[in-house]
Design a protein around this motif. Structure first.
Motif, PDB file in Angstrom:
ATOM      1  N   ILE A  73      28.534  29.895  54.228  1.00 21.47           N
ATOM      2  CA  ILE A  73      29.801  30.589  53.993  1.00 21.47           C
ATOM      3  C   ILE A  73      29.510  32.078  53.872  1.00 21.47           C
ATOM      4  CG2 ILE A  73      31.760  30.879  52.424  1.00 21.47           C
ATOM      5  CD1 ILE A  73      31.387  27.914  51.649  1.00 21.47           C
ATOM      6  N   ALA A  74      30.021  32.846  54.822  1.00 14.46           N
ATOM      7  CA  ALA A  74      29.794  34.294  54.857  1.00 14.46           C
ATOM      8  C   ALA A  74      31.120  35.004  55.108  1.00 14.46           C
ATOM      9  CB  ALA A  74      28.765  34.651  55.926  1.00 14.46           C
ATOM     10  N   THR A  75      32.121  34.618  54.349  1.00 10.56           N
ATOM     11  CA  THR A  75      33.460  35.189  54.466  1.00 10.56           C
ATOM     12  C   THR A  75      33.615  36.324  53.449  1.00 10.56           C
ATOM     13  OG1 THR A  75      34.311  33.555  52.892  1.00 10.56           O
ATOM     14  CG2 THR A  75      34.407  32.972  55.237  1.00 10.56           C
ATOM     15  N   PRO A  76      34.708  37.096  53.513  1.00 15.21           N
ATOM     16  CA  PRO A  76      34.914  38.155  52.510  1.00 15.21           C
ATOM     17  C   PRO A  76      34.865  37.614  51.090  1.00 15.21           C
ATOM     18  CG  PRO A  76      36.419  38.465  54.353  1.00 15.21           C
ATOM     19  CD  PRO A  76      35.739  37.141  54.579  1.00 15.21           C
ATOM     20  N   ASN A  77      34.348  38.447  50.181  1.00 16.89           N
ATOM     21  CA  ASN A  77      34.097  38.011  48.804  1.00 16.89           C
ATOM     22  C   ASN A  77      35.274  37.305  48.154  1.00 16.89           C
ATOM     23  OD1 ASN A  77      31.884  39.587  49.382  1.00 16.89           O
ATOM     24  ND2 ASN A  77      32.162  41.017  47.694  1.00 16.89           N
ATOM     25  N   HIS A  78      36.471  37.891  48.314  1.00 19.53           N
ATOM     26  CA  HIS A  78      37.628  37.363  47.593  1.00 19.53           C
ATOM     27  C   HIS A  78      38.102  36.019  48.131  1.00 19.53           C
ATOM     28  CE1 HIS A  78      39.166  39.679  50.986  1.00 19.53           C
ATOM     29  NE2 HIS A  78      40.311  39.044  50.895  1.00 19.53           N
ATOM     30  N   THR A  79      37.545  35.568  49.263  1.00 18.79           N
ATOM     31  CA  THR A  79      37.902  34.254  49.804  1.00 18.79           C
ATOM     32  C   THR A  79      36.937  33.159  49.355  1.00 18.79           C
ATOM     33  OG1 THR A  79      36.578  34.451  51.837  1.00 18.79           O
ATOM     34  CG2 THR A  79      38.795  35.424  51.863  1.00 18.79           C
ATOM     35  N   HIS A  80      35.809  33.529  48.756  1.00 18.75           N
ATOM     36  CA  HIS A  80      34.761  32.545  48.466  1.00 18.75           C
ATOM     37  C   HIS A  80      35.249  31.381  47.617  1.00 18.75           C
ATOM     38  CE1 HIS A  80      30.968  35.230  49.279  1.00 18.75           C
ATOM     39  NE2 HIS A  80      31.762  35.126  50.320  1.00 18.75           N
ATOM     40  N   ALA A  81      36.000  31.666  46.561  1.00 20.21           N
ATOM     41  CA  ALA A  81      36.387  30.593  45.638  1.00 20.21           C
ATOM     42  C   ALA A  81      37.172  29.503  46.359  1.00 20.21           C
ATOM     43  CB  ALA A  81      37.201  31.165  44.477  1.00 20.21           C
ATOM     44  N   ASP A  82      38.172  29.892  47.150  1.00 20.99           N
ATOM     45  CA  ASP A  82      38.998  28.887  47.829  1.00 20.99           C
ATOM     46  C   ASP A  82      38.232  28.175  48.939  1.00 20.99           C
ATOM     47  OD1 ASP A  82      41.133  29.446  46.172  1.00 20.99           O
ATOM     48  OD2 ASP A  82      42.092  30.835  47.575  1.00 20.99           O
ATOM     49  N   VAL A  83      37.443  28.928  49.730  1.00 17.12           N
ATOM     50  CA  VAL A  83      36.658  28.299  50.792  1.00 17.12           C
ATOM     51  C   VAL A  83      35.639  27.331  50.190  1.00 17.12           C
ATOM     52  CG1 VAL A  83      35.043  28.695  52.695  1.00 17.12           C
ATOM     53  CG2 VAL A  83      36.985  30.246  52.375  1.00 17.12           C
ATOM     54  N   LEU A  84      35.020  27.731  49.089  1.00 16.33           N
ATOM     55  CA  LEU A  84      34.049  26.855  48.437  1.00 16.33           C
ATOM     56  C   LEU A  84      34.686  25.575  47.921  1.00 16.33           C
ATOM     57  CD1 LEU A  84      31.767  29.351  46.515  1.00 16.33           C
ATOM     58  CD2 LEU A  84      30.960  27.486  47.981  1.00 16.33           C
TER      59      LEU A  84
END
Length: 355
Positions: A73-84
């Motif tokens: 997962i190498a998406t923008p920081n603020h998306t990490h929680a939901d993508v994770l």
């Protein structure tokens, strides 16, 4: 996972493409799919992954691909929680880029989801795997320096790169420079000192970079220089010296560990390690060789390849991630404490963040 491990890479930006180039160099690994909603990034990532990989616009379609064993997962920081949260639900092994999340609360939410699902989640702290840094850690742990008393980490570098949608120009998206950039260094402090942080003192500002930029009428609000002192439970203290407009400096990064009987310093990109012991009254400098192919595969001095090698070895052996969700959480908490200390002009105890 004794056969070829097939990866899905979510995020086709600078770091996602670095992961793709390094996975291609790992024996027993291949990329099965990439995902990015921005077509130019998706196409660039797909070209690196090769025609045998599938390109998805929506990462959720990639998560549903049963051919994939592991996720990056190498998406923008603020998306990490939901993508994770979505990725953890698949049960696939995960390597998530730093910072784990932009807030301590989101880090805790992800940590709890992974705990409930028994998920394998590794936080991408590739600075641990830079060969000169790894050797410095070995020297500290060997006892040659005696008891560690002081640690100095300096990075004088270029400003933040331009990212899609300019998301990295605002602290609400990145967590702030102390989280976005410096979680790497706060993590290194914990690794090198081998102790828990108890107090953070920061002084910093946005003095040079991005002040003439406007996005939707807003001026970027990210710190571009700071000194941050961290006190550790056992008495060691550490200093971070960051300048994001120091690209003219000959050494991008330097780490100096000083104990009561010796001193060790490493520098990057020179890739040198100097170790001196007080009793001997002399020091020795060694150049830590990094294969040219690894240097060419990314911006992080070969560390991304070594990180992937360790990640894959852990998967095959069935061992725990070397860089845990707790490690990621504490690094973020230290960054949040530094941002708070700078904003409020006071020391911040880590107890305030319950981390």
């Amino acid at each position: 996972m004794n056969g070829t491990v097939r990866y899905g890479v979510i995020g086709g930006g600078h770091m996602g493409r670095e992961h793709l180039r390094n996975i291609a160099l790992i024996d027993g690994a291949e990329v099965a799919a990439v995902a990015d909603p921005f077509e130019p990034s998706r196409s660039a990532a797909h070209r690196i992954a090769g025609p045998g990989a599938v390109a998805y616009r929506d990462y959720r379609d990639l998560l549903a691909d049963e051919a994939i064993d592991a996720l990056v997962i190498a998406t923008p920081n603020h998306t990490h929680a939901d993508v994770l949260e979505d990725a953890i639900a698949t049960g696939k092994a995960i390597l998530v880029e730093k910072p784990l999340c932009t807030t301590v609360a989101d880090c805790r939410r992800v940590e709890e989801s992974a705990r409930r699902g028994g998920s394998f989640v590794w936080v991408g702290m590739e600075y641990r795997y830079m060969p000169p840094v790894a050797r410095l850690v070995e020297v500290v742990r060997s006892g040659r320096l005696g008891q560690l008393r002081m640690l100095h980490i300096r990075e004088h570098r270029w400003p933040f790169l331009v990212k899609v949608g300019d998301w990295n120009r605002f602290a609400r998206n990145t967590g702030g420079t102390m989280v976005e950039k410096c979680c790497h260094f706060f993590d290194l402090m914990r690794v090198i000192v081998g102790d828990d942080p108890v107090r953070v003192y920061g002084s910093g500002a946005q003095d040079v970079n991005h002040l003439d930029e406007r996005y939707g009428g807003e001026t970027p609000d990210i710190i571009d220089n700071a000194f941050v002192i961290v006190d550790f439970a056992g008495g060691c203290r550490s200093l971070l010296d960051l300048c994001m407009f120091g690209e003219a400096a000959p050494a991008e990064q330097e780490i100096v560990a000083t104990g009561d009987s010796g001193r060790a310093a490493c520098s990057i990109p020179a890739s040198e390690l100097t170790v001196g012991e007080r009793a001997a009254g002399r020091s020795e400098t060694t150049v830590i060789e990094v294969p040219p192919g690894l240097l060419a595969a990314g911006r992080h001095h070969g560390s991304t390849w070594y990180e992937h090698e360790a990640f894959l070895a852990a998967l095959r052996a069935g061992t725990s991630p070397a860089v845990s969700l707790h490690d990621g959480l504490v690094a973020v908490a230290m960054g949040v404490a530094a941002e708070r200390s700078i904003a409020e002009r006071r020391p911040v105890d880590m107890a305030e963040l319950d981390a």
